[in-house]
Enzyme design. Structure first.
Site, short mmCIF file in Angstrom:
data_model
loop_
_atom_site.label_atom_id
_atom_site.label_comp_id
_atom_site.label_asym_id
_atom_site.label_seq_id
_atom_site.Cartn_x
_atom_site.Cartn_y
_atom_site.Cartn_z
CE LYS A 55 -3.68 -2.55 2.26
NZ LYS A 55 -4.42 -3.00 3.62
CD GLN A 99 -3.41 -4.71 6.72
OE1 GLN A 99 -3.37 -3.59 6.06
NE2 GLN A 99 -3.61 -5.70 6.44
CG ASP A 122 -10.49 -1.55 4.46
OD1 ASP A 122 -10.29 -1.78 3.19
OD2 ASP A 122 -10.10 -2.17 5.44
#
Length: 293
Positions: A55, A99, A122
């Site tokens: 990322k 994460q 997300d």
């Protein structure tokens, strides 16, 4: 010999990211800062560390500011909540991502819910999931949105088709079911309590496997010319001691029956990162009153 057409997520992700890099470069000339993404990682999970590196590299390639932080595995809930609160108020930050998975002593749901909905890169905040259920514009869960983008790129219209989703997680199963429903598919959800998985899957024009069990889906389950989307990522060790990534689908055998199939790796995975970047740019544009789709 493979008869199915391979859905090349890696190639599509590269093209889309190149297009996004141009958008970011042009916008950065108009606005006095680039888009900013903050990825919060806790501990030293090797898979998570690899995902975060991917990322961060993608951010650098696109000109997105990477504002993430790495915390020791022992970090407390309160400290992480304070960090999220600060990022919510930071004008340089357009997207925040925690994460997963997190160490067991942390409440992941509470942390995800603390992220400001307009910075929810997300797409997992209840506010944004509610927007999805209502069919309203908003930030979409990255992996399911990546799946829908792949279908679109290959002109595979779900309308009128029977779509079977195996797995009912909030990360993939439930949101992809809603997105397929929104695209006018007839959606069936299967899971660990489904009694006759074979009879359910054999009716699928589109099959999305998101369980996390290697080779769960065999060729005998697949309808000829079906579209098979493999979301599973499983690391297995072969007889020689070498490890490799496989999906939930027996790729070699299913490829002989299916019409289209995603490989693992190189299918859905690259699109997940791409949609994360898309969400960050979308939030950035929204903040500055610029249209971006």
């Amino acid at each position: 010999m493979t008869s199915a057409q391979i859905i090349d997520g890696k190639a599509i992700a590269q093209r889309k990211q190149a297009e996004m890099a141009e958008v970011v470069a042009n916008l950065s000339l108009q606005i006095d800062r680039p888009p900013g993404l903050a990825v919060l990682m806790v501990g030293d999970n090797p898979a998570s560390a690899a995902y975060v590196r991917n990322k961060e590299r993608a951010c650098q390639k696109l000109g997105i500011a990477s504002l993430g932080q790495h915390f020791a595995a022992e970090v407390g809930q309160a400290e992480l909540e304070q960090v999220i609160d600060r990022l919510n108020q930071d004008d340089r930050v357009d997207g925040i991502l925690v994460q997963l998975p997190l160490p067991e002593h942390l409440d992941a749901t509470a942390l995800l819910n603390r992220i400001a909905p307009n910075k929810d890169a997300d797409g997992l905040h209840p506010f944004n999931l509610g927007k999805l259920v209502r069919g309203e514009e908003g930030l979409r869960s990255c992996t399911p949105a990546g799946v829908m983008a792949l279908l679109h790129e290959y002109n595979l219209d779900p309308a009128g088709k029977t779509a079977v989703v195996i797995g009912r997680s909030i990360l993939v199963g439930k949101p992809i079911a809603m997105m397929l429903l929104e695209a006018n598919a007839t959606v069936v959800m299967a899971h660990s309590r489904t009694k006759d998985l074979k009879s359910v899957v054999q009716n699928a024009d589109i099959l999305v496997a998101a369980v996390g069990k290697p080779n769960l889906i065999t060729a005998e389950l697949i309808k000829p010319d079906a579209i098979v989307i493999d979301v599973g990522i499983n690391r297995i060790t072969d007889a020689t001691g070498k490890s490799r990534l496989v999906g939930d689908v027996d790729f070699a055998a299913v490829s002989e029956v299916a019409g289209h199939i995603t490989p693992v790796p190189g299918g859905v995975g690259p699109m997940t990162v791409t949609m994360l970047l898309h969400n960050t740019i979308w939030s950035y544009c929204r903040k500055h009153g610029i249209s971006y789709s």
